[in-house]
Design a protein around this motif. Structure first.
Motif, short mmCIF file in Angstrom:
data_model
loop_
_atom_site.label_atom_id
_atom_site.label_comp_id
_atom_site.label_asym_id
_atom_site.label_seq_id
_atom_site.Cartn_x
_atom_site.Cartn_y
_atom_site.Cartn_z
N SER A 196 1.90 7.21 -6.47
CA SER A 196 0.65 7.74 -7.00
C SER A 196 0.90 9.03 -7.76
N ASP A 200 0.83 -1.21 0.00
CA ASP A 200 0.00 0.00 0.00
C ASP A 200 0.87 1.25 0.00
N ARG A 235 2.45 1.82 -3.40
CA ARG A 235 1.42 2.29 -4.35
C ARG A 235 1.14 3.77 -4.14
N ARG A 236 1.00 4.16 -2.89
CA ARG A 236 0.69 5.56 -2.59
C ARG A 236 1.88 6.47 -2.89
N LEU A 285 -1.90 8.16 6.21
CA LEU A 285 -2.33 7.35 5.08
C LEU A 285 -2.58 5.91 5.49
N SER A 332 -6.27 3.99 5.36
CA SER A 332 -6.57 2.75 4.63
C SER A 332 -7.24 1.72 5.52
N TYR A 352 -7.81 12.76 -6.86
CA TYR A 352 -8.34 11.44 -6.58
C TYR A 352 -9.75 11.26 -7.12
#
Length: 287
Positions: free
Chosen positions: A60, A53, A56-57, A87, A91, A285
């Motif tokens: 981004s 995660d 990925r962030r 963050l 999640s 987003y």
């Protein structure tokens, strides 16, 4: 006398699904000024889901970077420890904050939007306050209203509707009505949840005290309270009428500014900066 069982409500708060151990450990490290990036990197690396995660962030497009991040350490550096923690928590608990809460005048998704806005505002406040505000303030701001979720899950619609009606009839803010009806407020419940999760005391107190105003208030609690007040303005269209809860919160702004040694005219500048960052995040987003 409260209309509900106080002990039963606190037990419900303590029984909320726990956070993964690595998340609680990460929160402790972020709150510790003596911790270093190596310890944070090791903690994240032990959790495969969290690592995926995080990468990925960090990669981004919303972060506006072109170079690809392939290591946990570089991801931590890019995001920063406080943003990483926010963050990570987002999640894990964000989905629980998407429901509508009519007793608080909140449509689906509004509670989460204000949580994000408050977290952004807390970070801006931290950068401008003339007292030291710990890095974990943005996480405390993100979680400051989580107690409302617990109340909504624990009580049926009838009791929550009675809460809204009582506040409207008595002309008091919802927080004070909670104290009468439940014996505790959503801030107390949120603090109890954070404590049960093993989060640092600074975060627990920041959540529990975000509606308090007194001279002994910590910098985190004052910053979270101020960020809470700002979150209404950051997320609301300019032509929307002011909500009763936001009006009550705004009355407490001046003392909070003094605790943080911020000039009164800085309030609107911080709101403007926070709104710009919030709108930018929402736009990136979208969809």
């Amino acid at each position: 006398m409260p209309l509900v069982d106080h002990a039963d409500l606190l037990a419900a708060a303590e029984s909320v699904e726990p956070l993964p151990h690595t998340v609680a450990r990460l929160a402790t490290l972020v709150a510790d000024p003596d911790s270093d990036i190596r310890e944070i990197t090791e903690t994240v690396s032990l959790d495969v889901s969290l690592t995926a995660d995080l990468l990925r962030r960090a990669n981004s497009a919303a972060l506006g970077h072109r170079s690809t991040i392939t290591s946990v350490r570089d991801a931590v550096v890019r995001l920063g420890p406080s943003t990483l923690l926010s963050l990570t928590l987002a999640s894990r608990i964000g989905g629980r904050m998407l429901q509508a809460l009519p007793a608080y005048g909140l449509r689906p998704g509004a509670l989460w939007e204000r949580a994000v806005a408050a977290s952004i505002a807390a970070e801006v406040i931290r950068s401008r306050a003339r007292v030291q505000v710990p890095a974990e303030v943005s996480t405390a701001a993100l979680l400051h209203d989580f107690g409302k979720v617990v109340l909504a899950q624990h009580f049926g619609k009838q009791i929550l509707d009675s809460l809204a009606l009582a506040a409207e009839t008595d002309g008091t803010d919802v927080t004070e009505t909670e104290r009468v009806v439940f014996g505790v407020t959503h801030a107390d419940i949120g603090g109890t949840v954070a404590e049960a999760w093993g989060l640092p005391l600074t975060i627990v107190d920041g959540i529990r005290d975000h509606h308090e105003v007194h001279e002994d208030l910590s910098a985190v609690s004052a910053a979270v309270g101020l960020a809470c007040a700002m979150s209404y303005e950051i997320t609301a269209p300019e032509d929307d009428p002011e909500e009763p809860e936001s009006h009550a919160t705004r009355r407490k702004v001046a003392p909070l500014l003094r605790i943080l040694r911020l000039d009164p005219d800085e309030y609107h500048r911080i709101v403007a900066t926070s709104r710009e960052r919030y709108d930018e995040l929402a736009e990136r987003y979208a969809g």
